[in-house]
Scaffold this motif. Structure first.
Motif, mmCIF file in Angstrom:
data_model
loop_
_atom_site.group_PDB
_atom_site.id
_atom_site.type_symbol
_atom_site.label_atom_id
_atom_site.label_comp_id
_atom_site.label_asym_id
_atom_site.label_seq_id
_atom_site.Cartn_x
_atom_site.Cartn_y
_atom_site.Cartn_z
ATOM 1 N N GLU A 315 0.975 -1.128 -0.031
ATOM 2 C CA GLU A 315 0.014 -0.116 0.032
ATOM 3 C C GLU A 315 0.901 1.141 0.040
ATOM 4 O O GLU A 315 0.535 2.175 -0.686
ATOM 5 C CB GLU A 315 -0.891 0.072 1.278
ATOM 6 C CG GLU A 315 -2.054 -0.909 1.036
ATOM 7 C CD GLU A 315 -2.869 -0.903 2.037
ATOM 8 O OE1 GLU A 315 -2.743 -0.373 3.279
ATOM 9 O OE2 GLU A 315 -3.969 -1.584 2.241
ATOM 10 N N TRP A 343 -2.826 -8.725 -0.290
ATOM 11 C CA TRP A 343 -3.835 -8.891 0.887
ATOM 12 C C TRP A 343 -4.424 -10.207 0.915
ATOM 13 O O TRP A 343 -4.510 -10.861 1.885
ATOM 14 C CB TRP A 343 -4.918 -7.993 0.955
ATOM 15 C CG TRP A 343 -4.521 -6.570 1.497
ATOM 16 C CD1 TRP A 343 -4.344 -5.341 1.058
ATOM 17 C CD2 TRP A 343 -4.498 -6.302 2.888
ATOM 18 N NE1 TRP A 343 -4.148 -4.441 1.834
ATOM 19 C CE2 TRP A 343 -4.160 -4.796 3.153
ATOM 20 C CE3 TRP A 343 -4.586 -7.207 4.011
ATOM 21 C CZ2 TRP A 343 -3.978 -4.536 4.237
ATOM 22 C CZ3 TRP A 343 -4.353 -6.601 5.251
ATOM 23 C CH2 TRP A 343 -3.856 -5.108 5.518
ATOM 24 N N ARG A 351 -8.335 -9.411 5.810
ATOM 25 C CA ARG A 351 -7.820 -9.454 4.314
ATOM 26 C C ARG A 351 -8.826 -9.287 3.410
ATOM 27 O O ARG A 351 -8.935 -8.673 2.249
ATOM 28 C CB ARG A 351 -6.911 -10.643 4.281
ATOM 29 C CG ARG A 351 -7.765 -11.892 4.139
ATOM 30 C CD ARG A 351 -6.668 -13.003 3.800
ATOM 31 N NE ARG A 351 -7.262 -14.430 3.970
ATOM 32 C CZ ARG A 351 -6.704 -15.609 3.685
ATOM 33 N NH1 ARG A 351 -5.463 -15.381 3.237
ATOM 34 N NH2 ARG A 351 -7.255 -16.797 3.866
ATOM 35 N N ARG A 354 -9.864 -5.767 3.520
ATOM 36 C CA ARG A 354 -9.148 -4.815 2.610
ATOM 37 C C ARG A 354 -9.261 -5.061 1.335
ATOM 38 O O ARG A 354 -9.181 -4.103 0.439
ATOM 39 C CB ARG A 354 -7.665 -4.957 3.289
ATOM 40 C CG ARG A 354 -7.352 -4.771 4.770
ATOM 41 C CD ARG A 354 -7.665 -3.255 4.839
ATOM 42 N NE ARG A 354 -6.636 -2.278 4.078
ATOM 43 C CZ ARG A 354 -7.073 -1.001 3.945
ATOM 44 N NH1 ARG A 354 -8.142 -0.608 4.790
ATOM 45 N NH2 ARG A 354 -6.128 -0.373 3.354
ATOM 46 N N TRP A 357 -12.084 -3.111 0.156
ATOM 47 C CA TRP A 357 -12.154 -1.582 0.418
ATOM 48 C C TRP A 357 -11.302 -1.194 -1.013
ATOM 49 O O TRP A 357 -11.747 -0.209 -1.530
ATOM 50 C CB TRP A 357 -11.215 -1.357 1.634
ATOM 51 C CG TRP A 357 -11.124 -0.139 1.904
ATOM 52 C CD1 TRP A 357 -11.909 0.922 2.589
ATOM 53 C CD2 TRP A 357 -10.067 0.989 1.217
ATOM 54 N NE1 TRP A 357 -11.438 2.272 2.550
ATOM 55 C CE2 TRP A 357 -10.315 2.387 1.676
ATOM 56 C CE3 TRP A 357 -8.773 0.622 0.437
ATOM 57 C CZ2 TRP A 357 -9.536 3.321 1.479
ATOM 58 C CZ3 TRP A 357 -8.116 2.021 0.391
ATOM 59 C CH2 TRP A 357 -8.558 3.458 0.728
#
Length: 360
Positions: A315, A343, A351, A354, A357
């Protein structure tokens, strides 16, 4: 007036727009008619109209048709020489053989053993071989199409390519500017690519790095205009990423960075820093691109199952890419996809959240 004088003996097919939007079959019919009705007008450019078309057509039978035409051209030249004596415009040049090799290069479905063997035949049949013709062969030989036949075939073709590159380097050293087969950056990059295709070969990284070292030495000692570019370095990054994955799969000591893949990851970061530094000094062709950083992200994806920090580091890289002024480094859909893969490969309990997201 000068233009008219220069072009008054120029045949219509000497222009780059001649039959521009016509199929290769129509161009073959045109040449057949010309040979039949006005053979005295036929020259090298007439044959090249057809050979160029076949070299890019991508049709399954294009290579065989190209071979037939180069054989007809050789016979046409032989007959014309016997009748009129040597005529330069009626002799096949290096481009003619190059186009036959490119027809094999762009063939959609062929056994790699066949297309490399056929291309090699025309490379060695070329009496005026030059760098462009050799590069066409190197391009064909290093695409890694042999996986479905035999993994060893890919390494064999990579070695053939490296041997040819060494011949080009030696010719350049001996003849200097008089050499017509001096390697350019494409020559080196094709061979580097050939070794990166050997994904199951454990010394792939060393072989890739060796060719890059050859390139750097050639730049220093023979031709300063031939130097590593972003493709050269990014392919080495790819090889290092694969090596990191191989090491992690065999790792028995997680705390040893030389055996757990982290050493390769740090080397990748150092190479990217070097690329930026070289670009800032004026060697702009080394400036990293989105693909360069995607390769670094891929390495974190390989290591994610073993390192808790992997998704957070990925990230960070993605945010860094977004902050660069250059559009050439901006993250693309592949970048985001790789971060999600990091992830997914991790052992973090959140995970899935994420990944969801990043999908937003």
């Amino acid at each position: 007036i000068l233009s008219n004088l220069l072009n008054q003996n120029k045949q219509p097919w000497h222009g780059h727009r001649f039959m521009q939007n016509k199929s290769s079959h129509l161009k073959e019919e045109w040449l057949e008619n010309l040979l039949s009705k006005s053979p005295e007008r036929v020259d090298r450019e007439a044959f090249l109209v057809v050979l160029r078309a076949l070299s890019t057509s991508g049709e399954p039978d294009a290579p065989i048709r190209a071979e037939r035409w180069i054989l007809r051209f050789e016979k046409f030249h032989k007959d014309a020489t016997a009748e009129k004596g040597p005529i330069e415009e009626l002799a096949p040049n290096s481009e003619c053989y190059q186009r036959v090799i490119e027809a094999w290069l762009n063939a959609p479905k062929e056994d790699p053993r066949v297309f490399v063997a056929r291309a090699d035949r025309w490379l060695h049949a070329n009496p005026h071989v030059d760098t462009k013709c050799i590069n066409a062969f190197l391009d064909l030989c290093t695409r890694g199409k042999g996986f479905k036949v035999a993994n060893s075939l890919v390494a064999k073709h990579a070695q053939i390519s490296e041997d040819i590159l060494n011949t080009m380097i030696q010719a350049s050293k001996e003849k200097g500017s008089h050499s017509v087969i001096s390697p350019d950056i494409d020559s080196f990059n094709f061979v580097i690519r050939g070794w990166t295709r050997c994904r199951n070969k454990y010394d792939m990284t060393e072989r890739t790095a060796h060719v890059l070292e050859m390139l750097e030495e050639y730049h220093r000692t023979v031709d300063a205009s031939v130097c590593p570019d972003v493709k050269s370095y990014t392919m080495l990054l790819d090889a290092l990423s694969v090596r990191a994955k191989q090491k992690l799969e065999r790792c028995e000591n997680w705390n040893d960075d030389s055996k757990n893949g982290m050493e390769e990851l740090q080397t990748m970061k150092n190479i990217i820093d070097h690329m930026h530094a070289s670009a800032e000094k004026g060697q702009t062709n080394t400036a990293p691109t989105t693909h360069t950083y995607n390769t670094l992200l891929s390495c974190w994806a390989h290591l994610a199952a073993a390192y808790d920090e992997a998704p957070f580091e990925a990230e960070k890289i993605l945010r860094l890419m977004s902050r660069f002024d250059s559009e050439a480094i901006a993250p693309d859909s592949i970048s985001y996809g790789i971060v999600m893969r990091v992830w997914r490969n991790s052992n973090h309990p959140n995970r899935a959240q994420r990944v969801a997201w990043w999908l937003r």
